[in-house]
Enzyme design. Structure first.
Site, short mmCIF file in Angstrom:
data_model
loop_
_atom_site.label_atom_id
_atom_site.label_comp_id
_atom_site.label_asym_id
_atom_site.label_seq_id
_atom_site.Cartn_x
_atom_site.Cartn_y
_atom_site.Cartn_z
N LEU A 21 -8.05 -13.96 -5.65
CA LEU A 21 -7.00 -13.23 -4.94
C LEU A 21 -7.54 -12.27 -3.88
O LEU A 21 -6.77 -11.52 -3.30
CB LEU A 21 -6.16 -12.44 -5.95
N ARG A 22 -8.85 -12.30 -3.64
CA ARG A 22 -9.39 -11.38 -2.63
C ARG A 22 -8.81 -11.67 -1.26
O ARG A 22 -8.54 -10.75 -0.48
CB ARG A 22 -10.92 -11.48 -2.59
N ALA A 23 -8.58 -12.94 -0.93
CA ALA A 23 -8.02 -13.28 0.38
C ALA A 23 -6.63 -12.67 0.55
O ALA A 23 -6.29 -12.20 1.64
CB ALA A 23 -7.96 -14.80 0.54
#
Length: 342
Positions: free
Chosen positions: A245-247
């Site tokens: 979920l970093r993007a």
């Protein structure tokens, strides 16, 4: 002071043909928590020039370069343990992270830097703090800077785990349009001929841009993300088949920074679309086609096709190849072993 030290940086507003890079650098300057910018491109594409130009727009103006041979102590700083034991006080010798606070930390050929140093860099760039610990003694200081890492793809790639931790990525290429090449060369020659006069001609634009950055930084906290923005971010990340979920988080921060820079009252899905490419450039993963067994009478895939299938498999190691079938055949001339006597 030497003439080289007095030489001003090339004006950010005078850069030619670097729109995507300029926008990515501005977004990271507005919100350093985005996690820095990775610039990939061949030599001579103004990567370091753009980074120095950005530093000149920031209030502190610090531009710190991390050499490839730097040690971890030079990067994060050192603690005097003897003084801590003798005087019960922490004596901290600042490193490059402390010097870069409020400015730009530039790493040329970051793909050639040891992974341990890259980890430290990315941690500090995302958190805004640096902590040094030695034998139970620790010291923490602010380290909010714009991390700019550059690399030449011909000299090797970063590991995927490190790539993902860079907030934004811009891929540069050599300009092939004759008119654009002429504009770039003319601007550079004019700057080299008289740097002070060239910078003075662009001073009003530089001042206005510096004010816009400061105003955008102040407006970040007032901008929120609507459900429509969250939905657009999720869609773009799902389409790119990114891991984790970093993007999503980086895309939201980048969209908010862009909205603040434009003076918008709210973040909208169009802001997401404008920043999506630089967020996903190094995270986008090609979806592998489902594997199928060959039908009866269909020849097995060739060796090159097997290599491509093995490398495209999402759970395979880099360089791993599928096992090759070996046909069994009788060997002539083998002398049978004598039977054992009972």
């Amino acid at each position: 002071m030497s003439a080289a030290a007095q030489r001003p940086a090339f004006p950010f507003t005078a850069l030619v043909g670097q729109v995507l890079l300029q926008r990515a650098l501005l977004l990271a300057a507005i919100d350093p928590a985005i996690g820095g910018v990775l610039v990939s491109g061949p030599r001579g594409t103004a990567k370091s020039t753009a980074a120095r130009a950005l530093a000149a727009l920031l209030p502190e103006g610090a531009f710190v370069t991390l050499p490839l041979g730097a040690s971890e102590d030079k990067l994060i700083g050192t603690l005097d343990l003897e003084a801590a034991l003798r005087e019960s006080a922490v004596r901290f010798a600042p490193g490059l992270l402390a010097r870069a606070h409020g400015g730009v930390l530039y790493v040329d050929e970051v793909n050639l830097l040891p992974d341990a140093l890259v980890d430290v860099l990315l941690d500090a760039a995302a958190s805004g703090v640096n902590t040094v610990e030695r034998d139970g003694v620790s010291h923490t200081h602010d380290a909010r800077f714009v991390l700019v890492g550059t690399m030449n793809p011909e000299e090797g790639e970063l590991r995927p785990q490190l790539l993902d931790r860079f907030g934004l990525m811009v891929e540069l290429g050599t300009p092939h349009a004759a008119a654009e090449r002429q504009r770039i060369v003319k601007a550079r020659l004019s700057f080299d001929a008289d740097p002070q006069a060239f910078c003075a001609a662009h001073a009003p634009e530089q001042h206005a841009l510096a004010q816009r950055i400061a105003a955008a930084r102040g407006a970040l906290g007032a901008l929120a993300w609507s459900d429509a923005v969250h939905e657009r971010v999720a869609q773009r990340c799902i389409e790119a088949a990114v891991d984790g979920l970093r993007a999503d988080l980086v895309m939201l921060r980048a969209a908010r920074a862009l909205a603040a820079f434009e003076g918008a009252d709210a973040v909208n899905p169009e802001h997401v679309d404008q920043v999506a490419d630089c967020v996903l450039a190094h995270r986008r993963r090609a979806t592998a086609e489902p594997q199928r067994s060959p039908s009866a009478g269909e020849p097995p895939p060739a060796r090159g096709e097997k290599q491509a299938q093995a490398m495209a498999a999402p759970d395979s190691d880099w360089g791993e190849l599928a096992p090759e079938p070996v046909a069994a055949r009788p060997v002539k001339g083998v002398i049978p072993l004598p039977a054992k006597k009972r």
